[in-house]
Write a protein that holds these residues in place. Structure first.
Motif: not given
Length: 302
Positions: A71-74, A88-93, A157-161, A277-290
């Motif tokens: 679904a849309p990011t919003q 529910v185990p969740t995979y998200v774009d 940055i959050l959608d593409d970069f 599965l942990s999303a902790r490493d994915a969060l580190a990418t979001h932190e760098l994007c911020e």
């Protein structure tokens, strides 16, 4: 295994559903609030009425074993929260959310509930990129360019970069001790951005130009007098004195070439095996994007 797919836009239809619909043992359930789309997509997959759902409540009532959110990011925070609270185990774009606070909360919720949360950084699984992790990587350069698409900084940055940021984090051969951001912003729109990550013995550069005149993605990793270049995730060129070209096979599906098939199967395998599965490493990418968003805005305001 009952698997839900929430959101039936282009990325779901072109990349994810062809994998999910042909996976043995998967009972696919679709959910979207657009009736015409639900009917068209479900008809194309020959799904019975009981596997078509107009709202999230009806989907959750099926007792899902896993879910994919396209679904849309919003609306990611709302949907992912509901799924995790239901266990529910969740995979998200990517991205998890536009705001770092929301992404942080979702990762914490997944850990609190002991439920898998995975973010769709498919380039980690793309064969051309994954193989680069075994190549000398003293210098890494990734360009992901567009034509005629300057955009508001956070959205771009959050959608593409974010793909560039995550791929650099995946490929750097050691700890990063220096982060540098450069950008050009005009009338509130981001034209280009450059991220440099450096550490002991390596430098990684990520570049995105939204007014480049060409839509392209080129990765180069080099070191020890050798270079590997990956063009548009499909063509691999090794340089050791003279170039050797390896092209994607004519019958290789795009989803496999781009790592989406492998990411989906890795997630489903983990679910089937009961691994969290942990999303902790994915969060580190979001932190760098911020951090990139913040520095872009500071430079624009200077």
């Amino acid at each position: 295994m009952k698997v839900g797919c929430i959101g039936l836009g282009d990325i779901a239809q072109k990349a994810y559903l062809p994998v999910l619909a042909t996976r043995p043992g998967v009972e696919l359930h679709l959910q979207t609030r657009t009736p015409a789309t639900l009917t068209r997509v479900a008809d194309g997959l020959h799904l019975p009425p009981g596997q078509r759902h107009a709202d999230l409540d009806a989907l959750l009532a099926q007792g899902l074993d896993a879910a994919f959110v396209h679904a849309p990011t919003q609306v990611h925070p709302e949907i992912v929260t509901r799924l995790l609270e239901a266990g529910v185990p969740t995979y998200v774009d990517k991205p998890l959310a536009y705001e770092l606070a929301d992404s942080t909360r979702l990762v914490a919720l997944a850990e609190e509930r002991g439920t898998s949360l995975a973010v769709g950084f498919n380039r980690r699984y793309a064969p051309g990129y994954a193989q680069c992790a075994g190549h000398p990587r003293e210098l890494i350069l990734l360009q992901k360019n567009r034509t005629g698409l300057p955009e508001e900084p956070r959205t771009m940055i959050l959608d593409d970069f974010i793909h560039v940021v995550d791929t650099l984090r995946f490929l750097v051969p050691g700890p990063v001790d220096d982060v540098t951001v450069r950008a050009r912003t005009e009338d509130g729109l981001l034209h280009h951005v450059v991220l440099q990550l450096a550490g002991e013995g390596f430098t990684a550069l990520g570049v995105m130009n939204r007014l480049s005149g060409s839509a392209e993605e080129i990765l180069e990793v080099s070191g020890q007098d050798a270079k590997r270049q990956v063009v548009n995730l499909a063509e691999v060129i090794d340089h050791r004195g003279r170039p050797t070209v390896h092209r994607r096979g004519d019958w290789v599906p795009v989803a496999r070439q781009r790592g989406i098939e492998q990411a989906v199967l890795a997630f489903l395998d983990a679910v089937g095996e009961g691994r969290t599965l942990s999303a902790r490493d994915a969060l580190a990418t979001h932190e760098l994007c911020e951090r990139v968003v913040r520095e872009v805005r500071e430079r624009a305001a200077a």
